[in-house]
Design a protein around this motif. Structure first.
Motif, mmCIF file in Angstrom:
data_model
loop_
_atom_site.group_PDB
_atom_site.id
_atom_site.type_symbol
_atom_site.label_atom_id
_atom_site.label_comp_id
_atom_site.label_asym_id
_atom_site.label_seq_id
_atom_site.Cartn_x
_atom_site.Cartn_y
_atom_site.Cartn_z
ATOM 1 N N LEU A 85 17.002 -4.282 -34.463
ATOM 2 C CA LEU A 85 16.557 -5.002 -35.646
ATOM 3 C C LEU A 85 15.044 -4.891 -35.801
ATOM 4 N N ASP A 86 14.579 -5.297 -36.993
ATOM 5 C CA ASP A 86 13.155 -5.484 -37.276
ATOM 6 C C ASP A 86 12.331 -4.222 -37.110
ATOM 7 N N GLY A 87 12.853 -3.096 -37.571
ATOM 8 C CA GLY A 87 12.073 -1.866 -37.532
ATOM 9 C C GLY A 87 10.875 -1.919 -38.461
ATOM 10 N N THR A 88 9.766 -1.332 -38.020
ATOM 11 C CA THR A 88 8.556 -1.259 -38.832
ATOM 12 C C THR A 88 7.980 0.146 -38.755
ATOM 13 N N LEU A 89 7.207 0.524 -39.753
ATOM 14 C CA LEU A 89 6.602 1.853 -39.800
ATOM 15 C C LEU A 89 5.228 1.830 -39.145
ATOM 16 N N GLY A 135 7.024 -17.966 -37.355
ATOM 17 C CA GLY A 135 6.755 -16.636 -36.837
ATOM 18 C C GLY A 135 7.235 -15.525 -37.737
ATOM 19 N N HIS A 136 7.589 -14.405 -37.086
ATOM 20 C CA HIS A 136 7.890 -13.126 -37.743
ATOM 21 C C HIS A 136 6.813 -12.849 -38.789
ATOM 22 N N GLY A 137 5.599 -12.637 -38.287
ATOM 23 C CA GLY A 137 4.451 -12.506 -39.167
ATOM 24 C C GLY A 137 3.943 -11.088 -39.327
ATOM 25 N N MET A 138 3.005 -10.935 -40.245
ATOM 26 C CA MET A 138 2.317 -9.672 -40.467
ATOM 27 C C MET A 138 0.936 -9.984 -40.999
ATOM 28 N N LEU A 139 0.066 -8.979 -41.012
ATOM 29 C CA LEU A 139 -1.298 -9.123 -41.501
ATOM 30 C C LEU A 139 -1.509 -8.220 -42.711
ATOM 31 N N PHE A 140 -2.294 -8.712 -43.653
ATOM 32 C CA PHE A 140 -2.683 -7.883 -44.790
ATOM 33 C C PHE A 140 -4.077 -8.305 -45.237
ATOM 34 N N ALA A 141 -4.773 -7.398 -45.896
ATOM 35 C CA ALA A 141 -6.058 -7.717 -46.506
ATOM 36 C C ALA A 141 -5.794 -8.192 -47.925
ATOM 37 N N ASP A 142 -6.261 -9.412 -48.262
ATOM 38 C CA ASP A 142 -6.047 -9.882 -49.629
ATOM 39 C C ASP A 142 -6.935 -9.097 -50.589
ATOM 40 N N LEU A 143 -6.857 -9.417 -51.857
ATOM 41 C CA LEU A 143 -7.556 -8.626 -52.861
ATOM 42 C C LEU A 143 -9.073 -8.774 -52.788
ATOM 43 N N GLY A 155 10.275 -8.997 -34.796
ATOM 44 C CA GLY A 155 9.207 -8.812 -35.748
ATOM 45 C C GLY A 155 7.954 -8.083 -35.332
ATOM 46 N N PRO A 156 8.014 -6.847 -34.807
ATOM 47 C CA PRO A 156 6.763 -6.151 -34.489
ATOM 48 C C PRO A 156 5.982 -5.791 -35.746
ATOM 49 N N PHE A 157 4.669 -5.908 -35.659
ATOM 50 C CA PHE A 157 3.776 -5.452 -36.721
ATOM 51 C C PHE A 157 2.545 -4.871 -36.061
ATOM 52 N N LEU A 158 2.276 -3.587 -36.274
ATOM 53 C CA LEU A 158 1.172 -2.893 -35.625
ATOM 54 C C LEU A 158 -0.024 -2.791 -36.558
ATOM 55 N N PHE A 159 -1.230 -2.886 -35.974
ATOM 56 C CA PHE A 159 -2.446 -2.778 -36.769
ATOM 57 C C PHE A 159 -3.586 -2.306 -35.883
ATOM 58 N N SER A 160 -4.566 -1.677 -36.513
ATOM 59 C CA SER A 160 -5.766 -1.224 -35.817
ATOM 60 C C SER A 160 -6.900 -2.189 -36.090
ATOM 61 N N THR A 161 -7.674 -2.505 -35.061
ATOM 62 C CA THR A 161 -8.822 -3.380 -35.215
ATOM 63 C C THR A 161 -10.011 -2.594 -35.770
ATOM 64 N N ALA A 162 -11.069 -3.316 -36.102
ATOM 65 C CA ALA A 162 -12.281 -2.658 -36.604
ATOM 66 C C ALA A 162 -12.868 -1.707 -35.574
ATOM 67 N N GLU A 163 -12.596 -1.972 -34.285
ATOM 68 C CA GLU A 163 -13.101 -1.110 -33.199
ATOM 69 C C GLU A 163 -12.145 0.039 -32.900
ATOM 70 N N GLY A 164 -11.039 0.153 -33.650
ATOM 71 C CA GLY A 164 -10.110 1.248 -33.463
ATOM 72 C C GLY A 164 -9.050 1.013 -32.397
ATOM 73 N N GLU A 165 -8.934 -0.221 -31.911
ATOM 74 C CA GLU A 165 -7.903 -0.526 -30.932
ATOM 75 C C GLU A 165 -6.563 -0.758 -31.635
ATOM 76 N N LEU A 166 -5.466 -0.468 -30.929
ATOM 77 C CA LEU A 166 -4.128 -0.641 -31.482
ATOM 78 C C LEU A 166 -3.511 -1.911 -30.906
ATOM 79 N N TRP A 167 -3.183 -2.853 -31.790
ATOM 80 C CA TRP A 167 -2.600 -4.129 -31.407
ATOM 81 C C TRP A 167 -1.256 -4.316 -32.106
ATOM 82 N N MET A 168 -0.472 -5.225 -31.588
ATOM 83 C CA MET A 168 0.821 -5.543 -32.179
ATOM 84 C C MET A 168 1.027 -7.061 -32.202
ATOM 85 N N LEU A 169 1.419 -7.578 -33.361
ATOM 86 C CA LEU A 169 1.975 -8.926 -33.454
ATOM 87 C C LEU A 169 3.481 -8.834 -33.214
#
Length: 308
Positions: free
Chosen positions: A126-130, A254-262, A202-216
C-alpha cells in the motif's frame, strides 16, 4: 464551495499548480474506507487552502476494473508532462497493491496505465509514492503491510520511464521497529483473532535545501497515529536509512506530505484526528531547525482543540 473543516478525507495530498494559482486536494474520500465497495476518488480545488470547490470525481472504476474495495491514499505527481496518480486497491481474494493511473488534467478522469498493480502480487502492499533519483530515474516507494509481516516494511523499486513496468527488483529500506518512537498496534475484526504488529504507512520523500534525502512516514507512537522522519545517510534511495529518535508529528494524526504553498512556504498536509468520520485535512507551516523539521507547539494546541 466547502470550508476545509467540512471535508472528510484521509491521507490528504496537495498538488499546487502555480500557473493556475490553485491547489488540488486528493485523498481517501470513501466514507468508510475499510468496508463496503470502493467508490473512487474525489478531488477538490482551492486558491487559499481554506475554501474548496468540489468534490469533482477524479477517478471512478470502469467495468472490468480488478479491484472493488479499500480504495486508499491517492497521490498525484507530474511526470513527463502528464499527471500520474499512485493509489492502493484491493479485491476479494487478491492482495492489496498500488496501481498507477494517469490523466491529462489534475481533475482527471484518471485511468489505469496497466491492468494490475506494479507492487509484488503475492505481497500486501500500500501507499506507493513516486520518487525521481538524481539521474532522473523513476522509483516507486511503498509499504509492505504489517498485517502480513507483523513488523511493517518499507521498500523501493525502480520503474521504467513510462511507469508501466518494474525495472528492477524491490529492495527493503527499513522495518517499522528500526524507529525508536514506534509502538505496536492491534487490529480487531469481528469473529477473528486480534492481529498485533507495527505499522508502516504513507512514505513521502523530499530533498532538503542542503541536498539531503529525507522521508516522512507514519506509524503508531505513544500518543497515537504519528509521523517520523528517516534520513538517507548516502543521499540516495538505497540508504542506509537512519531514523530520528522522536516523531516529527506525534499526536493522533498522520499520513502526511510536504508542499510549497503559492508563496513558497513549506507546508505540512495531514489528516487529523485519526478516527472516522472525524478526519479532516490540516495544513501547517513547518520550518527547518538544525537537523530536523519543526512544527510549532501552537499548531499542536490548535490540532488538539479542533480534533475534539
Amino acid at each position: 464551495m466547502r470550508n476545509r473543516n467540512e471535508i472528510q478525507i484521509r491521507d490528504p495530498f496537495v498538488l499546487p499548480v502555480p500557473e493556475e494559482g490553485v491547489y488540488y486536494l486528493y485523498g481517501t474520500t470513501d466514507r468508510n474506507a475499510w468496508s463496503g465497495p470502493g467508490t473512487g476518488f474525489d478531488v477538490y480545488r482551492s486558491s487559499d487552502l481554506e475554501r474548496w470547490e468540489g468534490p469533482f470525481p477524479a477517478f471512478r472504476p470502469e467495468e472490468g476494473f480488478w479491484a472493488n474495495e479499500n480504495f486508499w491514499a491517492p497521490e498525484v505527481h507530474v511526470w513527463r508532462g502528464r499527471y500520474y496518480m499512485f493509489a492502493s486497491f484491493k479485491a476479494e481474494g487478491q492482495r492489496r497493491g498500488t496501481q498507477i493511473l494517469s490523466a491529462a488534467d489534475p481533475l482527471g478522469p484518471f485511468r489505469p496505465v496497466t491492468d494490475r498493480p506494479l507492487t509484488p502480487p503475492d505481497w500486501e502492499c500500500l501507499d506507493g509514492t513516486l520518487y525521481a533519483d538524481r539521474q532522473g530515474n523513476p522509483w516507486i516507494v511503498f509499504c509492505r503491510e504489517w498485517l502480513q509481516v507483523t513488523d511493517g516494511e518499507m521498500y523501493a523499486m525502480r520503474l521504467t520511464e513510462d511507469l508501466t513496468e518494474q525495472a528492477g527488483e524491490p529492495f527493503k529500506l527499513f522495518s517499522a521497529t528500526e524507529a525508536p518512537w514506534v509502538r505496536s498496534t492491534t487490529y480487531e475484526m469481528p469473529g477473528r483473532e486480534a492481529v498485533y504488529g507495527y505499522v508502516t504507512d504513507g512514505p513521502f520523500l523530499f530533498s532538503t535545501a542542503e541536498g539531503e534525502l529525507w522521508m516522512l512516514w507514519s506509524s503508531h507512537g505513544d500518543e497515537g497515529y504519528a509521523m517520523g522522519i528517516a534520513k538517507s545517510a548516502s543521499g540516495e534511495i538505497q540508504g542506509p536509512w537512519i531514523q530520528e529518535e522522536e516523531p516529527f508529528f506525534r499526536r493522533d494524526g498522520g499520513h502526511g506530505m510536504l508542499f510549497a504553498d503559492l508563496n513558497g512556504q513549506l507546508t505540512l498536509a495531514l489528516h487529523c484526528p485519526n478516527r472516522t468520520p472525524d478526519e479532516r485535512p490540516i495544513f501547517y507551516p513547518v520550518r527547518a531547525e538544525g537537523e530536523t523539521l519543526m512544527l510549532s507547539e501552537e499548531a499542536y494546541r490548535t490540532i488538539s482543540y479542533s480534533g475534539g
